[in-house]
Design a protein around this motif. Sequence first.
Motif, PDB file in Angstrom:
ATOM      1  N   VAL A   4      33.611   2.209  43.602  1.00  0.00           N
ATOM      2  CA  VAL A   4      34.688   2.627  42.697  1.00  0.00           C
ATOM      3  C   VAL A   4      34.808   1.714  41.485  1.00  0.00           C
ATOM      4  O   VAL A   4      35.261   2.131  40.419  1.00  0.00           O
ATOM      5  N   PHE A   5      34.387   0.460  41.650  1.00  0.00           N
ATOM      6  CA  PHE A   5      34.444  -0.480  40.525  1.00  0.00           C
ATOM      7  C   PHE A   5      33.217  -0.321  39.626  1.00  0.00           C
ATOM      8  O   PHE A   5      33.318  -0.371  38.409  1.00  0.00           O
ATOM      9  N   ALA A   6      32.065  -0.113  40.250  1.00  0.00           N
ATOM     10  CA  ALA A   6      30.841   0.075  39.469  1.00  0.00           C
ATOM     11  C   ALA A   6      30.947   1.315  38.584  1.00  0.00           C
ATOM     12  O   ALA A   6      30.428   1.336  37.461  1.00  0.00           O
ATOM     13  N   SER A   7      31.636   2.348  39.076  1.00  0.00           N
ATOM     14  CA  SER A   7      31.777   3.589  38.315  1.00  0.00           C
ATOM     15  C   SER A   7      33.047   3.621  37.460  1.00  0.00           C
ATOM     16  O   SER A   7      33.354   4.640  36.851  1.00  0.00           O
ATOM     17  N   LYS A   8      33.767   2.508  37.431  1.00  0.00           N
ATOM     18  CA  LYS A   8      34.991   2.366  36.625  1.00  0.00           C
ATOM     19  C   LYS A   8      36.035   3.431  36.954  1.00  0.00           C
ATOM     20  O   LYS A   8      36.719   3.948  36.084  1.00  0.00           O
ATOM     21  N   LYS A   9      36.188   3.721  38.245  1.00  0.00           N
ATOM     22  CA  LYS A   9      37.223   4.654  38.664  1.00  0.00           C
ATOM     23  C   LYS A   9      38.568   3.964  38.832  1.00  0.00           C
ATOM     24  O   LYS A   9      39.613   4.600  38.792  1.00  0.00           O
ATOM     25  N   CYS A  10      38.544   2.633  39.037  1.00  0.00           N
ATOM     26  CA  CYS A  10      39.799   1.915  39.203  1.00  0.00           C
ATOM     27  C   CYS A  10      39.610   0.440  38.885  1.00  0.00           C
ATOM     28  O   CYS A  10      38.487  -0.069  38.824  1.00  0.00           O
ATOM     29  N   ASP A  11      40.732  -0.236  38.681  1.00  0.00           N
ATOM     30  CA  ASP A  11      40.731  -1.667  38.375  1.00  0.00           C
ATOM     31  C   ASP A  11      40.879  -2.505  39.636  1.00  0.00           C
ATOM     32  O   ASP A  11      40.422  -3.654  39.692  1.00  0.00           O
ATOM     33  N   ALA A  12      41.544  -1.945  40.629  1.00  0.00           N
ATOM     34  CA  ALA A  12      41.790  -2.637  41.894  1.00  0.00           C
ATOM     35  C   ALA A  12      41.885  -1.576  42.982  1.00  0.00           C
ATOM     36  O   ALA A  12      41.929  -0.380  42.693  1.00  0.00           O
ATOM     37  N   ALA A  13      41.883  -2.022  44.238  1.00  0.00           N
ATOM     38  CA  ALA A  13      42.055  -1.101  45.356  1.00  0.00           C
ATOM     39  C   ALA A  13      43.015  -1.718  46.360  1.00  0.00           C
ATOM     40  O   ALA A  13      42.865  -2.879  46.733  1.00  0.00           O
ATOM     41  N   ALA A  14      44.007  -0.945  46.763  1.00  0.00           N
ATOM     42  CA  ALA A  14      44.972  -1.377  47.774  1.00  0.00           C
ATOM     43  C   ALA A  14      44.996  -0.296  48.839  1.00  0.00           C
ATOM     44  O   ALA A  14      45.585   0.769  48.637  1.00  0.00           O
ATOM     45  N   ALA A  15      44.352  -0.568  49.972  1.00  0.00           N
ATOM     46  CA  ALA A  15      44.156   0.482  50.967  1.00  0.00           C
ATOM     47  C   ALA A  15      44.258  -0.065  52.380  1.00  0.00           C
ATOM     48  O   ALA A  15      43.512   0.340  53.266  1.00  0.00           O
ATOM     49  N   GLY A  16      45.180  -1.020  52.602  1.00  0.00           N
ATOM     50  CA  GLY A  16      45.326  -1.588  53.928  1.00  0.00           C
ATOM     51  C   GLY A  16      43.998  -2.063  54.465  1.00  0.00           C
ATOM     52  O   GLY A  16      43.624  -1.762  55.592  1.00  0.00           O
ATOM     53  N   THR A  17      43.270  -2.824  53.658  1.00  0.00           N
ATOM     54  CA  THR A  17      41.883  -3.166  53.966  1.00  0.00           C
ATOM     55  C   THR A  17      41.739  -4.574  54.520  1.00  0.00           C
ATOM     56  O   THR A  17      42.121  -5.552  53.875  1.00  0.00           O
ATOM     57  N   THR A  18      41.156  -4.678  55.690  1.00  0.00           N
ATOM     58  CA  THR A  18      40.919  -5.979  56.311  1.00  0.00           C
ATOM     59  C   THR A  18      39.830  -6.744  55.570  1.00  0.00           C
ATOM     60  O   THR A  18      38.790  -6.186  55.214  1.00  0.00           O
ATOM     61  N   ILE A  19      40.079  -8.014  55.360  1.00  0.00           N
ATOM     62  CA  ILE A  19      39.092  -8.894  54.742  1.00  0.00           C
ATOM     63  C   ILE A  19      38.038  -9.247  55.787  1.00  0.00           C
ATOM     64  O   ILE A  19      38.364  -9.758  56.860  1.00  0.00           O
ATOM     65  N   THR A  20      36.784  -8.938  55.499  1.00  0.00           N
ATOM     66  CA  THR A  20      35.688  -9.308  56.396  1.00  0.00           C
ATOM     67  C   THR A  20      34.552  -9.924  55.587  1.00  0.00           C
ATOM     68  O   THR A  20      34.422  -9.673  54.383  1.00  0.00           O
ATOM     69  N   ASP A  21      33.730 -10.716  56.247  1.00  0.00           N
ATOM     70  CA  ASP A  21      32.592 -11.337  55.564  1.00  0.00           C
ATOM     71  C   ASP A  21      31.631 -10.290  55.041  1.00  0.00           C
ATOM     72  O   ASP A  21      31.057 -10.441  53.955  1.00  0.00           O
ATOM     73  N   GLU A  22      31.453  -9.212  55.799  1.00  0.00           N
ATOM     74  CA  GLU A  22      30.544  -8.154  55.371  1.00  0.00           C
ATOM     75  C   GLU A  22      31.055  -7.491  54.101  1.00  0.00           C
ATOM     76  O   GLU A  22      30.287  -7.246  53.156  1.00  0.00           O
ATOM     77  N   ARG A  23      32.337  -7.224  54.015  1.00  0.00           N
ATOM     78  CA  ARG A  23      32.901  -6.590  52.827  1.00  0.00           C
ATOM     79  C   ARG A  23      32.892  -7.520  51.624  1.00  0.00           C
ATOM     80  O   ARG A  23      32.802  -7.067  50.484  1.00  0.00           O
TER      81      ARG A  23
END
Length: 277
Positions: free
Chosen positions: A104-123
């Motif tokens: 979503v960032f590479a395609s400039k669809k949004c500036d940030a994302a807030a989606a109840g997202t857990t922080i993980t090393d893979e992400r």
Amino acid sequence: MSTSRTRRVGSLAAAALISVLGLAACGSDDGEGGGTATNASGVTTVTSGKLKVCTHLSYKPFQFKEGSKVVGFDVDLMDLVAKKLGLEQEIVDIEFAQITSGAVFASKKCDAAAAGTTITDERKKAVLFSDPYFDATQALIVKKDSGIKDLAGLKGKKLGVQTDTTGQSYAEENKGSNGYEVVVFDDLSTEMAGVLSGRVDGAINDNGVVYDYAKDNPTTEVVTEFDTGEQYGILFKKDDANATKLAETTNEVIKAAKADGTYNTIYKKWFGVDAPK
């Protein structure tokens, strides 16, 4: 979610819903492409005067529709960030995997994302996270009087999970020792509906959303939590100076909100109790 967070297949159509928090303060086109503009705080955004925030609906009480408007805990927090920047928050509903992959960032669809997202090393390999803003864990929801109290009680039965979430990962890691079948759903609402209809005998997802669901659906109950020690973060484009500045501003806003009581007010609004100290 935790990996929460969830959401998935469905249309990539963006539903833009705006909550106005002040005057838009935007400058001229920065030359980086369609509609991008630098606002008074020096942060460049995808669309002039807007802070476009991607999410995947519905993930109540973090982001969900109330009538035609998107509301929730994450929405209120990002409203604070938008206000700090002199912008309006515009919410874009999009597939969860597109968020965690950074697409979503590479395609400039949004500036940030807030989606109840857990922080993980893979992400973290694909996106930049803010500082943690919410503690979460996984929880098991079942029909009342099912007799199921834990994963062991699901032996020979079906356990629902939401695709691309930490709950799915936890369920997969533990199915061998507990003998249940994992059934994957595209989003939270269909996963929970699976419990109600009996398609699955139980479901795992983030504790915040399953407790909220059980409150609204008294024929279900949350029987146990699993100490997964998860924390949510706001997502931004990785290895990008402008996105890093936006992330830093977000961290400052959340830190200030915790210090002045605003965070607790928002937390209590959506969860009915004070925020953990």
